[in-house]
Each structure stands twice: as structure tokens, then as C-alpha cells.
Scaffold this motif. Structure first.
Motif, PDB file in Angstrom:
ATOM      1  N   GLN A 251       0.909  -1.248   0.106  1.00 49.46           N
ATOM      2  CA  GLN A 251      -0.090   0.042   0.035  1.00 49.46           C
ATOM      3  C   GLN A 251       0.803   1.279  -0.055  1.00 49.46           C
ATOM      4  O   GLN A 251       0.223   2.070  -0.267  1.00 49.46           O
ATOM      5  CB  GLN A 251      -1.066  -0.039   1.087  1.00 49.46           C
ATOM      6  CG  GLN A 251      -0.330   0.043   2.458  1.00 49.46           C
ATOM      7  CD  GLN A 251      -0.127  -1.473   3.036  1.00 49.46           C
ATOM      8  OE1 GLN A 251       0.362  -2.402   2.387  1.00 49.46           O
ATOM      9  NE2 GLN A 251      -0.558  -1.780   4.347  1.00 49.46           N
ATOM     10  N   TYR A 252       2.077   1.252   0.009  1.00 49.31           N
ATOM     11  CA  TYR A 252       3.110   2.341   0.191  1.00 49.31           C
ATOM     12  C   TYR A 252       4.107   2.276  -0.831  1.00 49.31           C
ATOM     13  O   TYR A 252       4.698   3.158  -0.984  1.00 49.31           O
ATOM     14  CB  TYR A 252       3.755   2.496   1.187  1.00 49.31           C
ATOM     15  CG  TYR A 252       2.811   2.481   2.716  1.00 49.31           C
ATOM     16  CD1 TYR A 252       1.713   3.181   2.802  1.00 49.31           C
ATOM     17  CD2 TYR A 252       3.017   1.532   3.769  1.00 49.31           C
ATOM     18  CE1 TYR A 252       0.970   3.405   3.940  1.00 49.31           C
ATOM     19  CE2 TYR A 252       2.143   1.367   4.822  1.00 49.31           C
ATOM     20  CZ  TYR A 252       0.984   2.480   4.933  1.00 49.31           C
ATOM     21  OH  TYR A 252       0.386   2.436   6.002  1.00 49.31           O
ATOM     22  N   HIS A 261       4.311  -8.600   1.952  1.00 54.51           N
ATOM     23  CA  HIS A 261       3.246  -8.442   2.102  1.00 54.51           C
ATOM     24  C   HIS A 261       2.705  -9.431   3.018  1.00 54.51           C
ATOM     25  O   HIS A 261       2.897 -10.774   2.745  1.00 54.51           O
ATOM     26  CB  HIS A 261       2.452  -8.323   0.826  1.00 54.51           C
ATOM     27  CG  HIS A 261       0.988  -8.605   0.517  1.00 54.51           C
ATOM     28  ND1 HIS A 261       0.125  -7.721   1.696  1.00 54.51           N
ATOM     29  CD2 HIS A 261       0.199  -9.454   0.171  1.00 54.51           C
ATOM     30  CE1 HIS A 261      -1.203  -8.087   1.604  1.00 54.51           C
ATOM     31  NE2 HIS A 261      -1.316  -9.183   0.847  1.00 54.51           N
TER      32      HIS A 261
END
Ligand SMILES: [Zn+2]
Length: 403
Positions: A251-252, A261
Motif C-alpha cells: 500500500q506504500y 506483504h
């Protein structure tokens, strides 16, 4: 049957693959679609040597009509669809798209405010869902593009071309698309997966990918008398997760930034498990990420007396390593873009493709787009004009003038 009719027909078959299944292919629906539809339609078009393997891979050949062309080029698309509702798919055709919200059903719209790329397709024909299912254009669009290419080449002998190979694979979405792929049967010098996305982009690289399974054995005892005795497995799991670099998460990150992840974390005081996938385009950086995790576990194990077991496994590698030894493949693509008068970009997939595995198995295999967008969910759509442009692209690619 024209291209759009064929596409609508294929989308309506539920060919969802199933990661939990132990059968090959993972769902019987895929095998039925291959046996009842793909094999028959390839034969009806005039594709030769059509074979359906036991594992559900469909192979076919279009023999060359010009002996001076030596390259054997292969095209591959996958027949399965992603892990999302695929029952009773009802494709909607929007002709002459006006650039406004497209109503999928009473509560859902496909909107350019959410998906700005829709604005690029004003005036075009869009096929979308009714909001209840995915569309399955990923990758029925690829299959249809290859079929239409075959139809044109077979019906028009004035187009001079060499040997062409076709394959449709099951189980791509669950990472098993190439497990039973027979390169000898396919018999091509190089290939292209035709799968998803913008048609003005060629994907020449993928992530390097590994996964990690972490098992933590705790020691459970009444909390009242736990001092110096309890080992809380899930507490150790949380500690470990927070000690990995906080910014290196999906997500970044974007572009060429890799990540860890955390896919799952399960457990209690007695026992916990964690599953990570680790990704990076750069092989050295992937190794660094794996080493860091290994080091972290070793360090924590000193404190927790060996409670943590780590197992890592490599999944696939960045195909650019293979492709750079085959400049002729990229040259063919670039010549085709030039011949079409299209601008193009070199894409890098933030994921894997069947082509990544095939490249390492010995078949250099970049990916080309289909004009399909937002795959794997109810906002999926395809642009029909882009699909037909891709048919023209492939015909140009295999024709004598380009090769
Ligand atoms: Zn796909």
C-alpha cells in the motif's frame, strides 16, 4: 461469428479457477470450456493440429505460407478467470460511450471519477458487467484476439507469414498456468502472452517473487501464573511484523519499489502462523529482503529459544533477465509498433505473468495488452476497438513485412 459476438459468448462461461482444488485443471468448468468451445472453435476457424492435453492446455498451429520466414512465433492467453463471482455473467454492451457514468445496476456505477482512464474511451464501444460478477475479459479478451488473428490469417492467403503457434492455458490466476505447459508440443522460438491492460505497452519485466511461511510455537499457561513461563506465539508474530520495514508494504509502494506483504496471520497464545509474499524487480534487492527476514527470525529466536520456524520458497523470477539475451524478441515488438504507427511504453508488471515462468523454461515471452481494464472484479471492462486494434497488431507482427 464476429469478434464481439465471440467475446460475449466466451465471457458467459464460468471458468473461475480454484486455488483450493487438488485437480488439474483446478476446476472442471475450465476443462469443459476448453473441450466444448475452444477446441471446436479453433477447428472451425481452420487452425491445425488442435490438441487438448489432459491437464487442460489447448494447443494449435497455423502453418506458414512463406518458407523464407524462419521464426516460429507463439501466442498464449489464459482461459480461467480470477477469484471473484463468475456465476451467471451478463455482459453489457455500451455503444458510442458518452464519457459519463455507466450504470451497472441500481446501486453501482462505473464512473470516470473513480476510473479516469474511461475518459480515453469516449465514442468507443465498451463491454462491462452488471455489477454482480467480474467480466472475465481477463483473459477471454486475449483468447478472442488470438482467435480473430487466426481467422484473418487463414482466410487471407495474401498475408505472408511463418509458422504460428497458439496455446490457451488454465489456472493462470492461481499461479499454475505453466505447470503442465509442454514447450515441445508448443514448438515456438519465442512467444507472447496476450493478457490485460493497455495495448500501447509491452511488458518486459515482472517481479522476482518469494514466499515465506512462519510458524511460531508458544507455551500457554494460566495468565495469573504466567510470569517467566508463558510464551505468547501471537504476540511474537505481532512483534516480528512490526520489525519489518514499515514503508515496504504494497500500500506504500509503486513502480520499481519492492515489498513484504503479510497475507495472513492466524493464531493464539499456543501457536501462530504468518504468511508473507516478498517481491522486488531487482534480484539482489529481493535477496536482501529475504536475508533481512532470516536475520530477524534468527535474532528473535535467541530471545524466544527457537520458537520461530521460517520456510522460504522462490516463486518466479523477473523475465527481463532472459529477455535481454533475446534482443530479436523486443526488436519484433518495436518493429510492429513502428509499422502500426503507435507510440508505446515498456511496462513492468508488479506481479508475475505466465510469460515469466515460460521465459525461464526456455521460451522468451513478454506480455502484450488486450484493451481490458479493472480485471478481477465487478468494475472490469474492455474496449472493443482496442481489442480489434490488437488483432491488427498481431497480424502485422507475424507478417513478412515486419519479421
Ligand atoms: Zn490475466
Amino acid at each position: 461469428m464476429d469478434m464481439l459476438e465471440r467475446f460475449i459468448k466466451y465471457c458467459q462461461y464460468n471458468t473461475r479457477s480454484d486455488a483450493t482444488s487438488l485437480t488439474v485443471p483446478s476446476s472442471h468448468n475450465q476443462y469443459r470450456f476448453a473441450a466444448d468451445v475452444l477446441v471446436n472453435d479453433l477447428k472451425a476457424i481452420g487452425v491445425e493440429d488442435v490438441v487438448l492435453s489432459e491437464s487442460g492446455v489447448v494447443y494449435g498451429k497455423i502453418h506458414g505460407n512463406d518458407g523464407s520466414i524462419k521464426n516460429k512465433v507463439g501466442f498464449i492467453a489464459h482461459m480461467d478467470t480470477a477469484d471473484y463471482n463468475s456465476e451467471n455473467i451478463k455482459p453489457q454492451i455500451i455503444e458510442n460511450y458518452d464519457g459519463n457514468d455507466i450504470k451497472l445496476n441500481d446501486s453501482m456505477v462505473l464512473s470516470p471519477s473513480q476510473f479516469p482512464s474511461l475518459k480515453d474511451h469516449v465514442g468507443k464501444t465498451i463491454v462491462c458487467t452488471d455489477g454482480a460478477t467480474l467480466l472475465g475479459g481477463d483473459d477471454k479478451a486475449g483468447i478472442v484476439i488470438i482467435m480473430e488473428m487466426a481467422k484473418t490469417l487463414i482466410n487471407d492467403p495474401t498475408i505472408r507469414h511463418g509458422e504460428i503457434r497458439i496455446a490457451f492455458t488454465p489456472d493462470e490466476e492461481i499461479g499454475h498456468g505453466t505447470d503442465h505447459f509442454d514447450l515441445k508440443q508448443f514448438d515456438a522460438d519465442y512467444g507472447f502472452t496476450i493478457d490485460g491492460g493497455d495495448i500501447h505497452s509491452v511488458t518486459l519485466e515482472t517481479f522476482n517473487a518469494s514466499k515465506a511461511a512462519i510458524d511460531i510455537q508458544g507455551f500457554s499457561i494460566h495468565p495469573g501464573g504466567a510470569k517467566g513461563k508463558m510464551v505468547n506465539a501471537i504476540d511474537i508474530a505481532v512483534q516480528l511484523a512490526t520489525m519489518l520495514p514499515g514503508e515496504a508494504k504494497p500500500q506504500y509502494t509503486q513502480g520499481h519499489e519492492g515489498f513484504y506483504h503479510l497475507e495472513s496471520l492466524n493464531g493464539n497464545c499456543e501457536h501462530a502462523t504468518m504468511h508473507y509474499i516478498i517481491r522486488d524487480h531487482d534480484h539482489t534487492k529481493l535477496k536482501d529482503k529475504k536475508n533481512y527476514l532470516k536475520h530477524l527470525v534468527e535474532t528473535m529466536n535467541i530471545r524466544y529459544d527457537g520458537a520461530i520456524t521460517l520456510k522460504m520458497e522462490d516463486q518466479y523470477r523477473n523475465m527481463s533477465v532472459v529477455l535481454k539475451d533475446h534482443p530479436e524478441v523486443l526488436e519484433t515488438v518495436e518493429n510492429t509498433f513502428k509499422a502500426m504507427g503507435w507510440s508505446y511504453t515498456h511496462g513492468s508488471a508488479r506481479g508475475g505473468t505466465d510469460g515469466a515462468n515460460l521465459s525461464f523454461m526456455g521460451l522468451p515471452c513478454p506480455n502484450l495488452g488486450t484493451g481490458g481494464y479493472n480485471g478481477h472484479g465487478p468494475y472490469e471492462y474492455v474496449v472493443v476497438e482496442q481489442m480489434s486494434a490488437m488483432v491488427d497488431f498481431l497480424i502485422t507482427m507475424v507478417s513478412k513485412e515486419t519479421l
